[in-house]
Design a protein around this motif. Structure first.
Motif, PDB file in Angstrom:
ATOM      1  N   TYR A  75      96.140 -96.542 -24.404  1.00 18.11           N
ATOM      2  CA  TYR A  75      95.945 -97.195 -25.697  1.00 18.11           C
ATOM      3  C   TYR A  75      96.263 -98.684 -25.623  1.00 18.11           C
ATOM      4  O   TYR A  75      95.578 -99.509 -26.256  1.00 18.11           O
ATOM      5  CB  TYR A  75      96.815 -96.538 -26.765  1.00 18.11           C
ATOM      6  N   GLU A  76      97.299 -99.042 -24.878  1.00 20.40           N
ATOM      7  CA  GLU A  76      97.650-100.463 -24.763  1.00 20.40           C
ATOM      8  C   GLU A  76      96.518-101.248 -24.108  1.00 20.40           C
ATOM      9  O   GLU A  76      96.215-102.375 -24.510  1.00 20.40           O
ATOM     10  CB  GLU A  76      98.940-100.620 -23.970  1.00 20.40           C
ATOM     11  N   LEU A 125      96.119 -83.417 -29.049  1.00 22.35           N
ATOM     12  CA  LEU A 125      96.847 -84.102 -30.119  1.00 22.35           C
ATOM     13  C   LEU A 125      97.445 -83.131 -31.129  1.00 22.35           C
ATOM     14  O   LEU A 125      98.549 -83.340 -31.632  1.00 22.35           O
ATOM     15  CB  LEU A 125      95.917 -85.087 -30.844  1.00 22.35           C
ATOM     16  N   ARG A 126      96.724 -82.057 -31.426  1.00 17.28           N
ATOM     17  CA  ARG A 126      97.216 -81.093 -32.422  1.00 17.28           C
ATOM     18  C   ARG A 126      98.422 -80.309 -31.924  1.00 17.28           C
ATOM     19  O   ARG A 126      99.184 -79.763 -32.712  1.00 17.28           O
ATOM     20  CB  ARG A 126      96.102 -80.116 -32.799  1.00 17.28           C
ATOM     21  N   TYR A 131     102.051 -87.049 -28.235  1.00 17.89           N
ATOM     22  CA  TYR A 131     100.713 -87.641 -28.089  1.00 17.89           C
ATOM     23  C   TYR A 131     100.203 -88.107 -29.454  1.00 17.89           C
ATOM     24  O   TYR A 131      99.634 -89.197 -29.586  1.00 17.89           O
ATOM     25  CB  TYR A 131      99.722 -86.638 -27.510  1.00 17.89           C
ATOM     26  N   ALA A 132     100.363 -87.253 -30.456  1.00 20.93           N
ATOM     27  CA  ALA A 132      99.879 -87.579 -31.801  1.00 20.93           C
ATOM     28  C   ALA A 132     100.560 -88.827 -32.349  1.00 20.93           C
ATOM     29  O   ALA A 132      99.927 -89.665 -33.008  1.00 20.93           O
ATOM     30  CB  ALA A 132     100.102 -86.393 -32.739  1.00 20.93           C
ATOM     31  N   GLU A 133     101.854 -88.981 -32.071  1.00 16.57           N
ATOM     32  CA  GLU A 133     102.594 -90.154 -32.543  1.00 16.57           C
ATOM     33  C   GLU A 133     102.063 -91.430 -31.892  1.00 16.57           C
ATOM     34  O   GLU A 133     101.902 -92.462 -32.561  1.00 16.57           O
ATOM     35  CB  GLU A 133     104.079 -89.990 -32.234  1.00 16.57           C
ATOM     36  N   VAL A 134     101.801 -91.361 -30.605  1.00 19.81           N
ATOM     37  CA  VAL A 134     101.263 -92.530 -29.907  1.00 19.81           C
ATOM     38  C   VAL A 134      99.893 -92.884 -30.470  1.00 19.81           C
ATOM     39  O   VAL A 134      99.609 -94.051 -30.783  1.00 19.81           O
ATOM     40  CB  VAL A 134     101.163 -92.267 -28.391  1.00 19.81           C
ATOM     41  N   ALA A 135      99.025 -91.896 -30.629  1.00 24.00           N
ATOM     42  CA  ALA A 135      97.681 -92.141 -31.145  1.00 24.00           C
ATOM     43  C   ALA A 135      97.736 -92.737 -32.548  1.00 24.00           C
ATOM     44  O   ALA A 135      97.003 -93.693 -32.857  1.00 24.00           O
ATOM     45  CB  ALA A 135      96.882 -90.839 -31.149  1.00 24.00           C
ATOM     46  N   MET A 140      96.387 -96.824 -36.307  1.00 21.48           N
ATOM     47  CA  MET A 140      96.703 -97.515 -37.555  1.00 21.48           C
ATOM     48  C   MET A 140      96.399 -99.007 -37.437  1.00 21.48           C
ATOM     49  O   MET A 140      95.788 -99.598 -38.337  1.00 21.48           O
ATOM     50  CB  MET A 140      98.171 -97.294 -37.914  1.00 21.48           C
ATOM     51  N   ARG A 141      96.791 -99.615 -36.325  1.00 16.95           N
ATOM     52  CA  ARG A 141      96.533-101.053 -36.146  1.00 16.95           C
ATOM     53  C   ARG A 141      95.039-101.322 -35.989  1.00 16.95           C
ATOM     54  O   ARG A 141      94.517-102.304 -36.531  1.00 16.95           O
ATOM     55  CB  ARG A 141      97.300-101.583 -34.933  1.00 16.95           C
TER      56      ARG A 141
END
Length: 213
Positions: A75-76, A125-126, A131-135, A140-141
């Motif tokens: 993601y980064e 993710l579910r 993982y869900a927190e990172v995503a 959001m950004r």
């Protein structure tokens, strides 16, 4: 002089630690591509990196910790990509939108060595809260940036409408990413980018007049 000599080893240790960490994260990506997410372990990653399993444990403690940081690193890289695209696009909202769209279909974002990683993690993710927190943090950004562009493009629209347009655009590019992942032999990134531009021109015909390049 004494202060300088004590700082240098500390700097070298930090650089070595960052290099080892990068080495393990890159190896984790390769292991996922080779073995899949479920069969990737500290041992497979250490083997890919050419390091001992003890080194992997030292830096990431557990398989879960390593994979969570691998997703964060993914993601980064993506966030850095689209932010650079926006920085290079200037202030015109339409230019920013097109730059962001082009970045989404670059090899760095959705090439054949990246897409399988996205879908491997998204499928979990579910079931994996980390993982869900990172995503959620990165999504959001991204959504806020895209909503802001749409709000600037259509100043008469409400915030809710701008967010809806951002959601539609995200769904559009996600759909083409899925197609590129599942049928790479029949679809390519250039075609997906052109089709996305045409779709957006239909969505806002007065603003985007069927761009095809």
């Amino acid at each position: 002089m004494g202060g300088a000599t004590t700082r240098k080893p500390r700097k070298e240790r930090k650089e070595n630690a960052e290099r080892r960490r990068r080495q393990l994260l890159d190896a984790a990506r390769r292991s996922i591509l080779t073995h899949g997410l479920a069969r990737t372990t500290l041992a497979t990653v250490a083997d890919e990196a050419g390091l001992s399993q003890g080194v992997a444990v030292f830096y990431f403690t557990s398989k879960g910790g390593l994979l969570t940081e691998t997703l964060r690193d993914l993601y980064e890289g993506y966030e850095s990509l689209w932010m650079r695209a926006l920085e290079g696009a200037g202030e015109a909202p339409l230019d920013r939108l097109m730059a962001l769209l082009a970045a989404d279909f670059s090899a760095e974002a959705c090439g054949p060595d990246v897409l399988p990683l996205w879908f491997a993690f998204w499928g979990e993710l579910r079931f994996t809260g980390h993982y869900a927190e990172v995503a959620a943090e990165f999504d959001m950004r991204r959504h806020a940036a895209l909503s802001g562009i749409w709000a600037a493009l259509l100043p008469q629209s409400s915030q809710t409408e701008a967010e809806q347009l951002a959601e539609w655009m995200e769904s559009l590019t996600d759909g083409y990413w899925q197609r590129l992942h599942l049928a790479p032999e029949s679809y390519d990134r250039a075609r997906a980018l052109a089709a996305s531009k045409v779709c957006l021109s239909r969505l806002v015909p007065d603003l985007l007049r069927a761009p095809t390049t």
